[in-house]
Design an enzyme around this catalytic site. Structure first.
Site, PDB file in Angstrom:
ATOM      1  N   HIS A 291     -11.106  -3.476  25.261  1.00 41.19           N
ATOM      2  CA  HIS A 291      -9.693  -3.112  25.427  1.00 41.19           C
ATOM      3  C   HIS A 291      -9.368  -2.731  26.881  1.00 41.19           C
ATOM      4  O   HIS A 291      -8.548  -3.355  27.540  1.00 41.19           O
ATOM      5  CB  HIS A 291      -9.355  -1.889  24.556  1.00 41.19           C
ATOM      6  CG  HIS A 291      -9.657  -2.028  23.108  1.00 41.19           C
ATOM      7  ND1 HIS A 291      -8.900  -2.779  22.255  1.00 41.19           N
ATOM      8  CD2 HIS A 291     -10.639  -1.475  22.339  1.00 41.19           C
ATOM      9  CE1 HIS A 291      -9.377  -2.687  21.028  1.00 41.19           C
ATOM     10  NE2 HIS A 291     -10.431  -1.908  21.051  1.00 41.19           N
TER      11      HIS A 291
HETATM   12  C1  BDR Z   1      -8.192   2.211  22.673  1.00 37.88           C
HETATM   13  O1  BDR Z   1      -8.623   3.376  21.970  1.00 37.88           O
HETATM   14  C2  BDR Z   1      -9.912   3.734  22.379  1.00 37.88           C
HETATM   15  O2  BDR Z   1     -10.721   3.799  21.260  1.00 37.88           O
HETATM   16  C3  BDR Z   1     -10.380   2.720  23.383  1.00 37.88           C
HETATM   17  O3  BDR Z   1     -11.065   3.350  24.442  1.00 37.88           O
HETATM   18  C4  BDR Z   1      -9.108   2.074  23.855  1.00 37.88           C
HETATM   19  O4  BDR Z   1      -8.557   2.752  24.961  1.00 37.88           O
HETATM   20  C5  BDR Z   1      -8.187   1.030  21.734  1.00 37.88           C
HETATM   21  O5  BDR Z   1      -7.329   1.270  20.657  1.00 37.88           O
END
Ligand code: BDR
Ligand code: CA
Length: 313
Positions: A243
């Site tokens: 992500h």
């Molecule tokens: C986001 O939430 C966190 O778990 C990850 O680091 C990312 O920023 C994804 O939904």
């Protein structure tokens, strides 16, 4: 090309860690002024420790790492140990940091940096809940017009949510903060789940990280090995979605990404859809566009860039 000055606001998190490593490996394009930490994936004491672990892994113990808000603006903190493990950085075996936290509060640091740099020269890169950024905007409204751009990971439209059926984690944890940011008038680029779920670390891609044979390559491979089990079980996907590195990759090569300039509003009222990013992708309202909402990426180009840059560290 002059390197773009950024502040990374983060809650590491394995994918945050990779985003930070990518930025630190790319000094021609990105000048990381400092790293500000927020409570999110795990509590603040761990996110601010993990950020320092990552800086030391990159050989950058000189980086300024600040601790910020330890809870959302008006809610209890929701964390994601079920995804990231107890430490938030489960997977590799990395030593505790020896570098200290920088003195002062992350929010004051963000305000001070925006006030001291010329207007339009500092970009904010939030990779976690938007609590620090919203608090800075509340405390010092004058900084809004000084921000060059906010490039953030959060939200989802076609993919729905990952913490509730309609909400993505970063926005869900602090929807009031997200609402402040999306209404701030600052130019925003959003990396929602719609694009990040296409940045999947398949086995060959992870093998390429490990094959770098460096401490960074091996640690990143171990991080994604750990991180992938959650998404494999949940979505049946081929590997972990990276992500947060979409944010720093965008700063290096925006041509890898495509999206639409649209209106995005945050749900802060309904318990059922709390934290939903109501994205007017089809432009069915006359609400003013406030964000570039990214929907696609060149995944092979993204992973080539990432592997090539991580090799430098
Ligand atoms: C986001 O939430 C966190 O778990 C990850 O680091 C990312 O920023 C994804 O939904
Ligand atoms: Ca994150």
């Amino acid at each position: 090309m002059t390197a773009r000055k950024i502040i990374i606001d983060t809650d590491p998190g394995q994918d945050d860690a990779v985003a930070i490593l990518l930025a630190l490996a790319s000094p021609e394009e990105i000048d990381v002024l400092g790293i500000t930490c927020v409570a999110g994936n795990v509590p603040l004491d761990l996110t601010s420790k993990n950020a320092r672990i990552v800086c030391e892994l990159a050989g950058r113990s000189d980086m300024s790492v600040y601790a910020g808000c330890d809870r959302p603006l008006g809610r209890d903190l929701v964390t994601a140990e079920h995804v990231h493990g107890k430490t938030g950085l489960d997977g590799p075996n990395l030593p505790d940091p020896t570098m200290p936290l920088a003195e002062g509060h992350a929010v004051d640091y963000i305000i001070e940096q925006l006030r001291t740099h010329p207007a339009g020269t500092v970009t904010l890169c939030p990779l976690g809940p938007l609590t620090n950024i919203a608090t800075a905007l509340q405390k010092a409204p004058d900084i809004a017009e000084k921000v060059q751009e906010i490039v953030l990971m959060g939200g989802g439209y076609f993919e729905g949510g990952n913490i509730t059926p309609t909400a993505e984690f970063n926005i869900y944890v602090d929807p009031e903060a997200a609402d402040i940011v999306f209404k701030s008038g600052i130019p925003i680029v959003v990396m929602p789940l719609d694009v990040t779920h296409k940045a999947l670390v398949t086995k060959p891609r992870n093998d390429a990280f490990r094959a770098l044979g460096t401490p960074v390559g091996v640690a990143v491979a171990a991080m994604t090995d750990f991180f992938e089990r959650f998404d494999k079980e949940k979505y049946g996907s081929e590997g972990a979605p990276l992500h947060d590195p979409c944010v720093t990759a965008y700063l290096i090569n925006p041509d890898l990404f495509s999206g639409r300039h649209i209106n995005v509003e945050i749900e802060t009222q309904s318990e059922l859809t709390m934290g939903m990013t109501v994205a007017d992708w089809w432009r069915v309202t006359d609400r003013t566009p406030n964000a570039l909402f990214v929907g696609n990426l060149d995944a092979d180009g993204f992973f080539s860039l990432l592997t090539e840059r991580l090799a430098r560290l």
